[in-house]
Design an enzyme around this catalytic site. Structure first.
Site, PDB file in Angstrom:
ATOM      1  N   HIS A 114       0.863  -1.184   0.000  1.00 22.07           N
ATOM      2  CA  HIS A 114       0.000   0.000   0.000  1.00 22.07           C
ATOM      3  C   HIS A 114       0.899   1.233   0.000  1.00 22.07           C
ATOM      4  CE1 HIS A 114      -3.545   2.383   0.756  1.00 22.07           C
ATOM      5  NE2 HIS A 114      -2.942   2.962   1.768  1.00 22.07           N
ATOM      6  N   LEU A 149     -10.334  -3.281   4.699  1.00 27.83           N
ATOM      7  CA  LEU A 149      -9.635  -2.580   3.617  1.00 27.83           C
ATOM      8  C   LEU A 149      -8.348  -1.977   4.190  1.00 27.83           C
ATOM      9  CD1 LEU A 149      -9.514  -1.420   0.733  1.00 27.83           C
ATOM     10  CD2 LEU A 149     -10.810   0.541   1.579  1.00 27.83           C
TER      11      LEU A 149
HETATM   12  C1  GRF Z   1       1.190   0.589  -6.441  1.00 33.74           C
HETATM   13  O1  GRF Z   1       1.330   1.952  -6.065  1.00 33.74           O
HETATM   14  C2  GRF Z   1       0.802  -0.245  -5.253  1.00 33.74           C
HETATM   15  O2  GRF Z   1       1.332   0.207  -4.039  1.00 33.74           O
HETATM   16  C3  GRF Z   1      -0.698  -0.118  -5.244  1.00 33.74           C
HETATM   17  O3  GRF Z   1      -1.059  -0.121  -6.600  1.00 33.74           O
HETATM   18  C4  GRF Z   1       0.015   0.368  -7.389  1.00 33.74           C
HETATM   19  C5  GRF Z   1       0.309  -0.663  -8.434  1.00 33.74           C
HETATM   20  O4  GRF Z   1       1.294  -0.220  -9.344  1.00 33.74           O
HETATM   21  N1  GRF Z   1      -1.309  -1.157  -4.449  1.00 33.74           N
HETATM   22  P1  GRF Z   1       1.989  -1.256 -10.312  1.00 33.74           P
HETATM   23  O5  GRF Z   1       0.888  -1.883 -11.172  1.00 33.74           O
HETATM   24  O6  GRF Z   1       2.702  -2.280  -9.482  1.00 33.74           O
HETATM   25  O7  GRF Z   1       2.915  -0.437 -11.148  1.00 33.74           O
END
Ligand code: GRF
Length: 208
Positions: A114, A149
């Site tokens: 996250h 969540l």
């Molecule tokens: C990332 O910022 C992750 O922390 C969040 O969704 C985004 C996904 O980015 N859960 P990616 O597809 O890995 O580039």
């Protein structure tokens, strides 16, 4: 090549930059000899990350929800994933809230990243939140997934220095660079059981 290493099912919905970082860590980084990628799965058959994963040599699979109820869809995804015998389900930009059917099937073995401190910000748009509030620092969080969540037990956090970051793109660039390191390093520690973390059950018990 199939090994006896712990198997990761990586779930994504979009571009998959965290997936790439994890696959590269498995192929020639900190996860080499520690884990293998069982499958990269998406709820979006046309997710760019799936094409990238295939190009990196990973097995891929997808299943579109197409009007199914959440629990029904999640049960089908659980079935599909179980065919790949994953030890860990690694969420990497998987844009669905998991139902209890899913969480219980892989209890304590679902990990999420996250892009904020989950105690401060849950849900979408965490980089926008950091940018709009002009935070001098934000925190990336890797946590176990429970039925809430972004409420599961935190496994690791890492700070992102946002001083002087004057566009959202720059905030995201700095954040993603930290995400890509933290996720692989945390999985190594999780797999090696080096992380002192309460189980989801213990944590719930202390919350009620
Ligand atoms: C990332 O910022 C992750 O922390 C969040 O969704 C985004 C996904 O980015 N859960 P990616 O597809 O890995 O580039």
């Amino acid at each position: 090549m199939t090994t006896n290493l712990p198997r990761l099912a990586i779930l994504l919905s979009g571009r998959g930059s965290n997936m790439v970082a994890l696959v590269e860590a498995v192929q020639r980084g900190v996860l080499q000899g520690v884990a293998e990628v069982a499958v990269v799965f998406s709820n979006k058959p046309d997710a760019p990350g799936l094409t990238t994963a295939a190009a990196l040599g990973c097995p891929t699979a997808s299943l579109a929800p197409e009007g199914r109820k959440r629990a029904e869809y999640d049960a089908a995804v659980v079935d599909l994933l179980q065919g790949y015998q994953p030890d860990y389900v690694v969420l990497a930009g998987y844009m669905r809230i998991l139902s209890s059917v899913f969480v219980r099937a892989f209890a304590g073995r679902i990990v999420n990243i996250h892009p904020a401190d989950t105690h401060q910000h849950q849900g979408l748009h965490a980089y926008e939140w950091a940018f709009e509030n002009r935070l001098p620092e934000t925190k990336i969080t890797v946590h176990l997934v429970d039925e809430g969540l972004d409420t599961g037990p935190i496994l690791a956090q890492a700070p992102v220095d946002l001083r002087g970051a004057d566009t959202l793109a720059e905030v995201e660039r700095r954040g993603l660079a930290v995400e890509h390191q933290l996720y692989a390093n945390t999985l190594v520690q999780l797999i090696r059981q080096e992380l002192p973390t309460p189980s989801i059950a213990e944590r719930s018990a202390t919350q009620h």
